[in-house]
Design an enzyme around this catalytic site. Structure first.
Site, PDB file in Angstrom:
ATOM      1  N   LEU A 185      -7.252   5.869  -4.985  1.00  0.00           N
ATOM      2  CA  LEU A 185      -7.238   4.032  -5.060  1.00  0.00           C
ATOM      3  C   LEU A 185      -7.374   3.381  -3.308  1.00  0.00           C
ATOM      4  CD1 LEU A 185      -5.261   3.526  -8.193  1.00  0.00           C
ATOM      5  CD2 LEU A 185      -7.242   2.789  -7.561  1.00  0.00           C
ATOM      6  N   ASP A 186      -6.889   3.973  -2.696  1.00  0.00           N
ATOM      7  CA  ASP A 186      -6.742   3.346  -0.874  1.00  0.00           C
ATOM      8  C   ASP A 186      -8.012   3.090  -0.681  1.00  0.00           C
ATOM      9  OD1 ASP A 186      -6.748   6.842  -0.842  1.00  0.00           O
ATOM     10  OD2 ASP A 186      -4.757   6.399   0.040  1.00  0.00           O
ATOM     11  N   ARG A 187      -8.243   4.572  -0.693  1.00  0.00           N
ATOM     12  CA  ARG A 187      -9.792   4.959  -0.024  1.00  0.00           C
ATOM     13  C   ARG A 187     -11.560   4.131  -0.728  1.00  0.00           C
ATOM     14  NH1 ARG A 187     -12.091  10.726  -1.796  1.00  0.00           N
ATOM     15  NH2 ARG A 187     -13.706   9.732  -0.361  1.00  0.00           N
TER      16      ARG A 187
ATOM     17  N   ASN B  86       1.278   8.348   0.315  1.00  0.00           N
ATOM     18  CA  ASN B  86       1.881   9.702  -0.260  1.00  0.00           C
ATOM     19  C   ASN B  86       3.202   9.929   1.198  1.00  0.00           C
ATOM     20  OD1 ASN B  86       0.357  10.956  -2.240  1.00  0.00           O
ATOM     21  ND2 ASN B  86      -1.380  11.185  -0.137  1.00  0.00           N
TER      22      ASN B  86
ATOM     23  N   ASP C 257       0.480  -1.252  -0.297  1.00  0.00           N
ATOM     24  CA  ASP C 257      -0.423  -0.007  -0.437  1.00  0.00           C
ATOM     25  C   ASP C 257       0.946   0.786   0.134  1.00  0.00           C
ATOM     26  OD1 ASP C 257      -1.840   1.998  -0.052  1.00  0.00           O
ATOM     27  OD2 ASP C 257      -2.571   1.249   2.730  1.00  0.00           O
TER      28      ASP C 257
END
Length: 249
Positions: A101-103, A9, A6
């Site tokens: 994309l992580d959300r 940032n 994952d």
């Protein structure tokens, strides 16, 4: 075994899982590509044949990491891509590709676990919330600064606010009014996060009454856990969604 990444940032979260039962064998958090390669290279008796990742970095940064992994470990990483629908969840953004994309993977993973309406709160560098109804429709969400951003903004733009991480950690032991700068800042920011979380509950109740699941994830999840007693704390929620987005045979 499978290497899962994952790529956020600020940090890269990684773990290695068994291919047959998804048991977590090893994992950690690093601050750079070089640190990731070092950690993976130094793992004792651990090898992986597959890799899947989600990245919110630029396309160039992601491609560079994919190339490093391929060259170093002879794997072909599979990258999660934006989608309008996945595992029964419909992307609620007008431009679906703009949703982080992580959300996306976090609330897809939450819906997969709950199979009901759910509220997902992710407390990392930024704090996000997302609402998914019982039919899998994403109703939207909110984004605000997380603890690191709030803290750093105050340190950067207020000359007299200076303290180290040790002071910050001690300050959060209690939430009474601060009698020192570190206490005042850390506790104030923590209370803002808690207020945000409670407001999300009120919004979800406006949609669904009390018939919804609450998921909390991210590095600062512990800061709001006690005001969300019914919540499921799932640190690896993004990886649940990643497995759905990038299945490996």
């Amino acid at each position: 075994m499978i290497l899962e990444l994952d790529c956020g940032n600020s940090f890269i979260k990684w773990r290695i899982t068994a291919k047959n039962d998804a048991a977590v064998i090893s994992g950690g958090v690093v601050g750079s590509d070089a640190a990731l390669l070092m950690h993976l290279s130094n793992l004792p008796d651990t090898s992986f044949t597959d890799c899947r990742l989600v990245s919110v970095r630029s396309a160039e940064e992601t491609a560079r990491l994919v190339s490093l992994l391929a060259d170093t470990f002879s794997v072909a990483p599979v990258c999660a891509e934006p989608a309008q629908e996945l595992a029964g969840v419909i992307n609620g953004y007008d431009d679906f590709a703009r949703l982080g994309l992580d959300r996306w993977l976090a609330f897809v993973g939450a819906y997969h676990l709950a199979r009901s309406a759910c509220l997902v709160i992710d407390l990392g560098t930024a704090v996000t919330s997302d609402f998914v109804d019982a039919g899998g429709a994403h109703l939207g969400g909110f984004i605000c600064p997380g603890m690191p951003l709030m803290r750093n903004q105050l340190r950067t733009h207020t000359r007299r606010i200076r303290y180290d991480d040790t002071e910050a950690e001690k300050a959060l032991a209690r939430l009474v009014p601060g009698r020192a700068t570190a206490e005042a800042v850390e506790r104030g920011c923590s209370l803002m996060l808690r207020g945000f979380a409670l407001t999300q509950i009120e919004i979800a109740q406006g949609y669904w009454g009390n018939d919804f699941a609450i998921f909390v994830t991210g590095g600062d999840a512990a800061l709001v856990a006690d005001v969300l007693p019914g919540a499921r704390i799932v640190p690896d929620l993004v990886f649940v969604g990643l497995a759905l987005a990038c299945p490996l045979r």
